[in-house]
Design a protein around this motif. Structure first.
Motif, mmCIF file in Angstrom:
data_model
loop_
_atom_site.group_PDB
_atom_site.id
_atom_site.type_symbol
_atom_site.label_atom_id
_atom_site.label_comp_id
_atom_site.label_asym_id
_atom_site.label_seq_id
_atom_site.Cartn_x
_atom_site.Cartn_y
_atom_site.Cartn_z
ATOM 1 N N ARG A 119 0.469 -0.991 0.338
ATOM 2 C CA ARG A 119 -0.151 0.501 -0.048
ATOM 3 C C ARG A 119 0.812 1.447 -0.469
ATOM 4 N N GLN A 166 2.736 1.925 -3.771
ATOM 5 C CA GLN A 166 1.907 1.654 -4.738
ATOM 6 C C GLN A 166 1.349 3.541 -4.706
ATOM 7 N N HIS A 167 0.811 4.057 -3.880
ATOM 8 C CA HIS A 167 1.003 5.713 -3.099
ATOM 9 C C HIS A 167 2.112 6.557 -3.244
ATOM 10 N N GLN A 211 0.441 14.090 1.418
ATOM 11 C CA GLN A 211 -1.217 13.608 1.228
ATOM 12 C C GLN A 211 -0.387 11.955 1.244
ATOM 13 N N LEU A 212 0.800 11.819 1.190
ATOM 14 C CA LEU A 212 1.296 9.974 1.569
ATOM 15 C C LEU A 212 0.551 9.819 3.051
ATOM 16 N N ARG A 264 -3.085 9.368 2.035
ATOM 17 C CA ARG A 264 -3.774 8.578 1.529
ATOM 18 C C ARG A 264 -3.705 7.140 1.942
ATOM 19 N N VAL A 265 -2.563 7.096 2.846
ATOM 20 C CA VAL A 265 -2.009 5.218 3.611
ATOM 21 C C VAL A 265 -2.633 5.074 4.852
#
Length: 577
Positions: free
Chosen positions: A529, A532-533, A548-549, A552-553
């Motif tokens: 995960r 990918q992000h 942002q990471l 998103r995670v």
């Protein structure tokens, strides 16, 4: 570094080991009580139930309550479909009867009266609370009978107190304690609830004012806010409750005379605004201090509060006071740990040609703050040292140990012109005799600029999650080289180093395991995960990339997170957001 954690009280537990915190709550009920999960298995039982059933908690917990206990009037086993004790609670309903039978351990039949209610514990899945008494027929069994009709009138009160204990003690967040308290008493006992809390600066704050409109709870923020100081000798009910002196019944007539304090004037305004005709006001006492006062009021709800009601409100408030004790203690611990850790974490150095960004996220649970850290500092000769580590434990000791390791690593890294592996070997050798740290993981790296303008990294990994390297084009892979044992094992072996070139415009990510570990997922799931992000965000400016990471995670919050991102200069221009 994640450790096994003690589970909060939860009606879902059925491991054969009693849920001790839930059992303690059941002991306070004063009647034979047990709790079952959604499958009907017993998860907790109090001593009165053990006595009536002739069975120990170990014999009861994890057993199917229906199969083990429930019988017909002739002692026959009952089909599950005919069990009146199963369907109602799991549908969120309350049920009771004075005609039931339980099988005791010696084979005799125990005639009982019972009451069942949903058991909320703050978890997603709820269980069922079963309160039972030996009925009048129990003379023949040798079990002391009780006044069934009189005791049945107390069943709902006992169920409310049990639910109050389990709900309020399963969280360490003050606002959650208050929200749950409001939901427990409205609309069951009143149509208004008011909570006044005393802050750590001895100021009074009207924290919650809620009204029950049917089953909907409406918050009245216009009636909330700061309150005047507590008068030292006022005989008025709220003033006495806030001093922890006594509980009292009150009505609008109580505050009709000339107010003797600012609090009395506010109380008159409260009664006028809410239309309450009857109220019970009780202190919220902790073990060492008074946290505030709880007021329950009736405007449209039938009946006025009585002395008997006041005793029930005091029982509820006592449980709420203990929950507030726990929540405030954890908040103080969390604040101290976060403050200490934030002061210990260093400022990033300015390095021509390199961008750096760091983030630290504390876990929501105060007991989980402590051991994660990052560091970056210049070395003689122009190289830059990077480090991310995790000290085992989640408390102030872990935070202190983290500071010790970080400072020792700085000293070894600066003074010894050696590969990263050698500095970590020296740290491992010195850790046990010099510090209180038992185990830790870390990555220690040296980044240097080559003669042709590229950047190269050498590193060693002591049991830590691998660094992630993301190119400007979105190719992301983990740097699995240089991996060795974590610190503190006592094993003395040579540690490996690994070296790689950091491509132009690439992003290097060092992080702790709180970013990739989540309940119910494997470590590989978390790594995939994150990769990918990170690849999808490769084109973002570094500050935006890190923010942002994390968004998103979405780290699950069971552990704190330290993150260090480094970006090399691009040899092309025109970078876009």
């Amino acid at each position: 570094m994640t450790e096994p954690e003690a589970a909060e009280p939860d009606c879902r537990k059925s491991s054969g080991v009693p849920d001790l915190r839930l059992t303690d709550a059941l002991e306070a009920i004063g009647a034979a009580t047990y709790v079952v999960d959604e499958q009907g298995r017993i998860v907790a039982v109090n001593s009165l139930a053990e006595h009536l059933l002739g069975r120990s908690a170990e014999e009861l917990v994890s057993q199917d309550a229906h199969a083990l206990l429930h019988r017909g009037p002739q002692g026959q086993l009952l089909p599950t479909g005919q069990c009146s004790m199963r369907p109602s609670p799991h549908a969120g309903l309350i049920a009771q009867t004075d005609e039931g039978y339980f099988a005791r351990a010696d084979g005799t039949l125990l005639p009982i009266s019972w009451f069942i209610a949903p058991c909320g514990t703050g978890s997603r899945d709820a269980g069922t609370l079963v309160i039972f008494h030996a009925s009048e027929q129990a003379h023949e069994t040798g079990v002391c009978p009780e006044q069934t009709a009189e005791r049945l009138s107390e069943f709902e009160r006992l169920a409310l107190l049990a639910e109050t204990t389990s709900q309020l003690t399963s969280t360490f967040v003050v606002n959650e304690v208050l929200d749950r308290l409001v939901s427990l008493v409205l609309p069951r006992l009143a149509d208004w609830v008011v909570i006044d809390l005393i802050t750590e600066r001895d100021e009074v704050w009207r924290t919650a004012v809620f009204q029950a409109d049917g089953n909907t709870l409406v918050q009245h923020e216009d009636l909330q806010g700061p309150m005047p100081p507590i008068p030292a000798e006022s005989p008025m009910p709220l003033s006495r409750a806030l001093r922890g002196v006594a509980s009292a019944l009150a009505g609008p007539e109580t505050y009709q005379g000339a107010p003797d304090s600012g609090i009395a004037a506010e109380q008159r305004r409260l009664f006028e605004a809410t239309g309450m005709r009857s109220a019970g006001i009780v202190p919220l006492r902790g073990t060492r201090e008074v946290h505030g006062a709880l007021t329950l009021g009736r405007a449209k709800k039938p009946g006025n509060f009585t002395g008997a009601d006041l005793a029930l409100l005091e029982d509820i408030a006592r449980r709420a006071g203990i929950a507030l004790d726990n929540a405030r203690l954890y908040q103080r611990q969390r604040k101290v740990a976060e403050t200490m850790q934030n002061h210990l974490l260093p400022q990033m150095p300015r390095v021509p040609g390199l961008e750096m960004a760091v983030r630290y996220l504390a876990a929501p649970d105060a007991s989980q703050v402590g051991g994660d850290w990052y560091d970056a500092f210049a070395l003689p000769g122009g190289a830059i040292a990077l480090a991310v580590g995790d000290v085992v434990g989640h408390d102030l000791e872990a935070a202190a140990g983290m500071a010790q390791l970080r400072n020792m690593l700085r000293a070894y890294g600066w003074s010894q012109q050696e590969p990263p592996s050698r500095a970590v070997e020296r740290l491992d050798e010195a850790m046990m005799p010099i510090t209180d740290v038992t185990m830790a993981t870390l990555i220690f790296a040296q980044v240097t600029e080559t003669d042709d303008g590229d950047w190269q990294m050498s590193w060693t990994n002591a049991g830590h999650p691998p660094p992630l390297l993301i190119t400007r084009d979105g190719l992301a892979h983990y740097l699995t080289g240089g991996h060795g044992l974590l610190l503190g094992t006592g094993v003395r072996i040579s540690r490996p180093d690994a070296t790689t070139v950091l491509p132009p415009g690439s992003t290097l990510l060092l992080y702790t395991d709180g970013l990739i570990e989540a309940p119910g997922n494997t470590l590989d799931d978390g790594l995939d995960r994150l990769r990918q992000h990170a690849a999808a965000l490769a084109h973002r400016p570094l500050a935006s990339f890190t923010d942002q990471l994390l968004q998103r995670v979405q780290p699950p919050g069971i552990d704190d997170v330290a993150l260090l991102a480094v970006r090399t200069p691009s040899k092309t221009h025109g970078e876009t957001d």
